[in-house]
Structures are given as structure tokens and as C-alpha cells.
Design an enzyme around this catalytic site. Structure first.
Site, short mmCIF file in Angstrom:
data_model
loop_
_atom_site.label_atom_id
_atom_site.label_comp_id
_atom_site.label_asym_id
_atom_site.label_seq_id
_atom_site.Cartn_x
_atom_site.Cartn_y
_atom_site.Cartn_z
N ARG A 4 31.52 5.77 31.90
CA ARG A 4 32.25 5.98 30.64
C ARG A 4 32.15 7.39 30.10
NH1 ARG A 4 30.69 3.61 26.45
NH2 ARG A 4 28.88 2.43 27.11
N GLU A 25 35.19 9.77 29.65
CA GLU A 25 36.15 9.51 28.58
C GLU A 25 36.02 10.53 27.45
OE1 GLU A 25 36.14 4.64 29.27
OE2 GLU A 25 35.49 5.51 27.37
N CYS A 36 35.26 7.86 40.70
CA CYS A 36 35.48 6.81 39.71
C CYS A 36 36.31 7.32 38.52
CB CYS A 36 34.13 6.24 39.27
SG CYS A 36 34.22 4.69 38.37
N HIS A 37 35.75 7.29 37.31
CA HIS A 37 36.44 7.77 36.11
C HIS A 37 36.27 9.29 35.93
CE1 HIS A 37 36.47 3.50 35.25
NE2 HIS A 37 37.24 3.69 34.20
N TYR A 66 39.01 5.42 40.36
CA TYR A 66 38.97 4.00 40.05
C TYR A 66 40.40 3.59 39.67
CZ TYR A 66 37.70 -0.49 38.17
OH TYR A 66 37.62 -1.83 37.94
#
Length: 315
Positions: free
Chosen positions: A71, A74, A100-101, A120
Site C-alpha cells: 500500500r 499509493e 506489484c503496486h 498487480y
């Protein structure tokens, strides 16, 4: 944790930084896994200790950049200092490996236009909007390379992700034609199995993970042990670790080395006569045995420690 410790194990100097934090500060991590819901679950992971201060970083001092997922991207994608740093690596054509992110940060930095990449799957709309050529990660461990950019979709892809990044750095790997056996069990320590398992795979070794009473494709739940201010370590649930070989099929002569992770699994594996027999065979054949933390309980039960100087968890 896996790329960070794997790169260190290969002899590469690695710094970890975070905006607003300094060397010695900690970042909380997350355990993302699939437990039967429509999306991944999240649990608290280890605390990760930073090794350098973000404000001291000069991109010219480094040969490559790794952007982890989770996370954090973000909000890091909204930080102008982070985006400036990423652009500096891109402008210098230095290897950038993002998983991934993490690609949210690359999109925020504006460096994905016409780049072939993955991430992702939930990040796909952002990647496409940033002008990239999207590639579906099938399977989820698949990684892609486009010039200096290496992208992966999730932590199961760490072996290929790390291998491609090391290659991009110009590192040559030799002697990787080894077969390694991991003796696993329920609630072994998450990173004590995941880091060496994926790091050895990244080198090109053939690595089998087995557990008594389980078969290929079965899972072992792992435990995260950390020190959070109490008199002893705490325990949290870690990733589910997927086995890739059958315990009953193990033949010691087919392997070059044995790895025994720690955690709570060794407490009961040390009572298993077949486990002890396997360990004794590795010792009798003078093959390499690497054991960490509570794993030495198994070595003690197999009665192979009398002539060795060892270390372990003090408990």
C-alpha cells in the site's frame, strides 16, 4: 524483505529509505495473501529497519533502484521528492525494478509511456492511462523487461524479478546448478523460509520444499516473529507457503544441501523420526546443512551437533 536481503546475500550494497524517516527508523510492512476472498487479505508484517536517510540520497551514488509494492506506493506516488528521484534513475537509464503496486510510483513519475510492463492486475487502469503497453501476468509470477525497466506482479514472482534485476546490474552467476532441500512445517518463520527459498531460486538453483504429512501444492502457514517491546518476541500470522515436492519422495542423494527454517515448526519436526533420518543422512554424506533460529532444535534431536560450534536463537 526478500529482494533486500537476497541482494545483500549476493554481496551487493543496499540502502533502504523512506520519505520523512532516517536511518534506524522503522517501516511497518503488510502481509498480502489470498485466503478465499474476492481480493487479497492484509495482515501486519515485520517491522523493516531503514539503513539510510531519504534526504541524504543522491541517485548518482547508486547503480539501480527497487520499488516494492504493497500500500505504500499509493501515497509515495504523491510525493514530489520520490517522483524526482525515480525520474533521475530513469533519465540515467539505470535499472529500475518495480513490483506489484510499485508501478503506481512509476506512473506518477511519468516514465511508463510506451513501456511494456506488468503490475498487480488491479493497477492495470493506471498503467494503461500512463501510456504503457500492458502485459497480463500469467501466471502471477511472470515478470517483464523493457530496456532498463523490470516489472513484476506480486511476491510469488520474486525469483525471476530478482534474477532479472541482478542481470541488469551486470552480475554474473556461476555454480547455480545445485539442488537444495527445505524441511518445512506449519508456523515456520515467514522470512526464514521465504527469503532463502526465493533467493536461491533467483540464483538458478533447483529448490524443493517439503513437509511431513503434506504433498505438492499443499500450504504451510507461516509465523512472523518480531520484537515489539515485550520481554520476548511477538507472533503474527504470515504468508501461506506453498510446497513444491512430496516429503515421502525425498532421496537425500538427489540434493546438494539442506535448509532448515526456524519458527515454531522445529518444535514438532524434531520429534519426527523420518525428519531426523534425513538430517542424519545429510550429515553422514557431509553435505551442506544450513539451519537458522529454532531450526537447530532439529539438529540437536538428530544428535549431529557435538563436534560443531554453532549459533541459534538464544532460547
Amino acid at each position: 524483505m526478500v529482494p533486500f536481503q537476497a541482494l545483500q546475500a549476493y554481496g551487493i550494497k543496499v540502502d533502504a529509505v523512506c520519505p520523512g524517516k532516517k536511518a534506524g527508523d522503522k517501516c511497518a510492512t503488510a502481509v498480502h495473501d489470498f485466503l478465499g476472498h474476492q481480493t487479497y487479505s492484509e495482515l501486519r508484517g515485520h517491522y523493516f529497519v531503514l539503513t539510510a536517510s531519504f534526504d541524504d540520497i543522491d541517485a548518482s551514488m547508486y547503480d539501480g533502484l527497487v520499488v516494492p509494492g504493497g500500500r505504500a506506493p499509493e501515497y509515495l506516488a504523491l510525493n514530489e521528492s520520490v517522483l524526482k528521484l525515480v525520474k533521475q534513475f530513469s533519465d540515467s537509464n539505470k535499472p529500475i525494478a518495480s513490483i506489484c503496486h510499485g508501478q503506481l510510483i512509476l506512473a506518477g513519475a511519468g516514465i511508463l509511456k510506451e513501456k511494456t510492463c506488468t503490475a498487480y492486475p488491479a493497477v492495470k487502469p493506471v498503467i494503461v492511462a500512463a501510456g504503457a503497453v500492458w502485459k497480463d501476468p500469467e501466471p502471477i509470477s511472470t515478470c517483464f523487461v523493457d530496456g532498463n525497466l523490470i516489472t513484476g506482479a506480486a511476491w510469488p514472482g520474486h525469483p525471476e524479478f530478482i534474477s532479472l534485476f541482478v542481470k541488469a546490474l551486470g552480475v554474473k552467476v556461476t555454480g547455480s546448478d545445485k539442488r537444495i532441500l527445505f524441511l518445512c512445517g506449519d508456523f515456520m518463520e515467514d522470512y526464514e523460509v521465504m527469503v532463502p527459498f526465493q533467493a536461491l531460486q533467483a540464483l538458478g538453483c533447483s529448490v524443493d520444499a517439503v513437509c511431513p504429512g503434506k504433498n505438492i501444492g499443499d500450504n504451510c502457514p507461516t509465523a512472523i516473529h518480531d520484537f515489539e517491546g515485550d520481554q520476548t518476541y511477538s507472533e503474527k500470522l504470515g504468508h501461506n507457503f506453498s510446497l513444491n515436492a512430496n516429503f515421502e519422495d525425498v532421496m537425500v542423494e538427489n540434493y546438494d544441501a539442506l535448509v532448515i527454517p526456524g519458527g515454531r515448526a522445529p518444535e514438532y519436526l524434531a520429534l519426527n523420526e523420518k525428519v531426523l533420518s534425513i538430517v542424519k543422512q545429510f550429515e553422514e554424506k557431509k553435505k551442506l546443512i544450513a539451519s537458522i533460529c529454532h531450526g537447530q532444535q532439529i539438529l540437536a534431536a538428530a544428535d549431529i551437533l557435538k563436534v560443531y560450534c554453532i549459533s541459534s536463537c538464544k532460547a
